[in-house]
Design a protein around this motif. Structure first.
Motif, mmCIF file in Angstrom:
data_model
loop_
_atom_site.group_PDB
_atom_site.id
_atom_site.type_symbol
_atom_site.label_atom_id
_atom_site.label_comp_id
_atom_site.label_asym_id
_atom_site.label_seq_id
_atom_site.Cartn_x
_atom_site.Cartn_y
_atom_site.Cartn_z
ATOM 1 N N VAL A 54 49.706 39.382 62.823
ATOM 2 C CA VAL A 54 50.823 38.485 64.293
ATOM 3 C C VAL A 54 49.081 37.125 64.763
ATOM 4 N N VAL A 55 47.924 37.386 64.632
ATOM 5 C CA VAL A 55 47.446 36.515 64.874
ATOM 6 C C VAL A 55 47.133 35.539 64.350
ATOM 7 N N ALA A 56 47.097 35.990 62.874
ATOM 8 C CA ALA A 56 46.901 34.740 61.801
ATOM 9 C C ALA A 56 47.672 34.079 61.597
ATOM 10 N N ASN A 57 49.315 34.372 61.443
ATOM 11 C CA ASN A 57 50.589 34.133 61.746
ATOM 12 C C ASN A 57 50.459 32.831 62.533
ATOM 13 N N LEU A 58 50.050 32.996 64.079
ATOM 14 C CA LEU A 58 49.791 32.172 65.189
ATOM 15 C C LEU A 58 49.158 31.011 64.950
ATOM 16 N N TYR A 59 48.072 32.063 64.131
ATOM 17 C CA TYR A 59 46.667 29.965 64.053
ATOM 18 C C TYR A 59 47.465 29.266 62.499
ATOM 19 N N TRP A 60 47.742 30.311 61.945
ATOM 20 C CA TRP A 60 48.454 29.297 60.654
ATOM 21 C C TRP A 60 49.225 28.103 60.718
ATOM 22 N N PHE A 61 50.365 28.714 61.690
ATOM 23 C CA PHE A 61 51.466 28.076 61.911
ATOM 24 C C PHE A 61 52.101 27.111 63.372
ATOM 25 N N THR A 62 50.309 27.413 64.219
ATOM 26 C CA THR A 62 49.421 26.966 65.413
ATOM 27 C C THR A 62 48.777 25.795 65.179
ATOM 28 N N ARG A 63 47.516 26.484 64.224
ATOM 29 C CA ARG A 63 46.500 25.674 64.587
ATOM 30 C C ARG A 63 45.918 25.405 66.210
ATOM 31 N N VAL A 64 46.309 26.277 66.553
ATOM 32 C CA VAL A 64 45.774 26.497 68.119
ATOM 33 C C VAL A 64 44.231 27.282 68.016
ATOM 34 N N GLU A 65 43.506 26.262 68.285
ATOM 35 C CA GLU A 65 42.014 26.446 68.391
ATOM 36 C C GLU A 65 41.322 27.233 69.974
ATOM 37 N N THR A 66 40.721 28.450 70.094
ATOM 38 C CA THR A 66 40.122 29.017 71.217
ATOM 39 C C THR A 66 38.564 29.112 71.741
ATOM 40 N N VAL A 67 38.265 29.009 70.348
ATOM 41 C CA VAL A 67 36.527 28.624 70.868
ATOM 42 C C VAL A 67 35.237 27.689 69.502
ATOM 43 N N GLU A 68 34.884 27.361 70.261
ATOM 44 C CA GLU A 68 34.327 26.262 69.265
ATOM 45 C C GLU A 68 33.015 26.831 68.504
ATOM 46 N N SER A 69 33.881 26.515 67.569
ATOM 47 C CA SER A 69 33.231 27.302 66.565
ATOM 48 C C SER A 69 33.812 26.429 64.892
ATOM 49 N N GLY A 70 33.553 25.615 64.250
ATOM 50 C CA GLY A 70 34.000 24.819 63.450
ATOM 51 C C GLY A 70 34.058 26.051 62.023
ATOM 52 N N TRP A 71 32.857 26.373 61.605
ATOM 53 C CA TRP A 71 32.927 27.832 60.125
ATOM 54 C C TRP A 71 33.657 28.888 60.663
ATOM 55 N N PHE A 72 33.923 29.011 61.538
ATOM 56 C CA PHE A 72 34.977 30.652 62.141
ATOM 57 C C PHE A 72 36.265 29.951 61.404
ATOM 58 N N TYR A 73 36.924 28.380 62.189
ATOM 59 C CA TYR A 73 38.087 28.122 61.813
ATOM 60 C C TYR A 73 38.467 27.951 59.952
ATOM 61 N N SER A 74 37.205 27.623 59.769
ATOM 62 C CA SER A 74 36.872 27.161 58.009
ATOM 63 C C SER A 74 36.722 28.280 57.824
ATOM 64 N N THR A 75 36.743 29.420 57.551
ATOM 65 C CA THR A 75 36.525 30.774 56.974
ATOM 66 C C THR A 75 37.951 31.538 57.328
ATOM 67 N N VAL A 76 38.838 31.447 58.828
ATOM 68 C CA VAL A 76 40.178 32.240 59.155
ATOM 69 C C VAL A 76 41.210 31.157 58.360
ATOM 70 N N HIS A 77 41.221 30.054 57.703
ATOM 71 C CA HIS A 77 41.857 29.177 57.401
ATOM 72 C C HIS A 77 41.337 29.290 55.047
ATOM 73 N N LYS A 78 40.425 29.757 54.607
ATOM 74 C CA LYS A 78 40.345 29.812 53.051
ATOM 75 C C LYS A 78 41.018 31.993 53.775
ATOM 76 N N ILE A 79 40.598 32.308 54.382
ATOM 77 C CA ILE A 79 41.301 34.038 53.872
ATOM 78 C C ILE A 79 42.606 34.044 53.665
ATOM 79 N N CYS A 80 43.523 32.956 54.571
ATOM 80 C CA CYS A 80 44.709 33.215 55.052
ATOM 81 C C CYS A 80 45.533 32.039 54.418
ATOM 82 N N ALA A 81 45.094 31.130 53.201
ATOM 83 C CA ALA A 81 44.985 29.867 52.684
ATOM 84 C C ALA A 81 45.659 30.578 51.218
ATOM 85 N N ASN A 82 44.139 31.831 50.701
ATOM 86 C CA ASN A 82 44.493 33.057 49.648
ATOM 87 C C ASN A 82 45.628 33.355 49.642
ATOM 88 N N PHE A 83 45.589 33.899 51.225
ATOM 89 C CA PHE A 83 47.052 35.549 50.783
ATOM 90 C C PHE A 83 48.267 34.771 50.851
#
Length: 236
Positions: free
Chosen positions: A26-55
């Motif tokens: 559910v959290v991954a769905n919210l991030y993928w379709f809204t791209r709302v960033e809640t923490v200031e960490s670029g590498w974290f969101y880039s990693t999450v995006h790569k994982i979601c993109a692979n799935f």
């Protein structure tokens, strides 16, 4: 009893794991379709995006807003019906139906909020719908009374009627037993009426072979006048 308690704890951990994976989807769905960033960490969101993109590339998990949500609902349902809590007298099937219906509408039928740019409305409605579905699923799991939940580990179907009659003769070895069948504990016997045909006892180290079988064999053989040669080999 302790073994069954360990099995129940293991089952509860599995159900908790399924629910955690459901929340992650559910959290991954919210991030993928809204791209709302809640923490200031670029590498974290880039990693999450790569994982979601692979799935998404391999199984189309985020090709629509429904795919990840349906997988999340499946895991949520398994986690709710895999465990059973104490039934509350204040909860009825009407409450459960209203809660699940409300949760389904909020959780599944809010894609249009993204089309008009209402990202936070999509997030709030998805979270609220998921909480309603979680509550409804837990309540339904508590209300249901079926054989699967009463007998989680299929003990009843795996039990069978065993020998309850003592067959004693001048050569027999008789071991008392206690077994579970048709929701009752019964007393029975393992009757080795002809020990001259050879007897083998198999079991893992520490399973109780000597205590439950071998010692009783030796004691009864001595009482019946057997002669024997006892050799206890221990490898070092």
């Amino acid at each position: 009893m302790s073994q069954q308690e360990d099995d129940l704890r293991a089952l509860a951990k599995i159900m908790d794991f399924l629910r955690a994976v459901s929340i992650v989807l559910v959290v991954a769905n919210l991030y993928w379709f809204t791209r709302v960033e809640t923490v200031e960490s670029g590498w974290f969101y880039s990693t999450v995006h790569k994982i979601c993109a692979n799935f998404n590339r391999t199984c189309g998990l985020f090709s629509t807003t429904f795919n990840a949500k349906l997988f999340a609902l499946l895991l949520l349902g398994l986690s709710c019906f895999g465990t059973r809590g104490v039934r509350s007298e204040n909860i009825t099937w009407r409450h459960i139906g209203v809660t699940i219906a409300t949760g389904s509408i909020l959780f599944l039928l809010n894609w249009w909020t993204l089309d008009i740019g209402m990202r936070y409305t999509y997030i709030i409605s998805t979270v609220a719908g998921y909480i309603c579905l979680l509550m409804g699923g837990i309540w339904a799991g508590r209300m249901l009374k079926n054989n699967m939940m009463d007998d989680r580990f299929n003990d009843e179907n795996e039990s069978f009627m065993q020998e309850t009659k003592l067959m004693d003769n001048q050569y027999s070895i008789n071991l008392p037993t206690r077994f579970y069948y048709q929701k009752k504990w019964h007393k029975g016997w393992i009757n080795v009426v002809n020990p001259f045909r050879a007897t083998i006892v198999l079991g893992t180290p520490g399973s109780g072979k000597s205590y439950a079988v071998i010692n009783s064999f030796i004691k009864q053989m001595i009482e019946k006048g057997y002669s024997g040669y006892i050799y206890d080999f221990k490898s070092v």
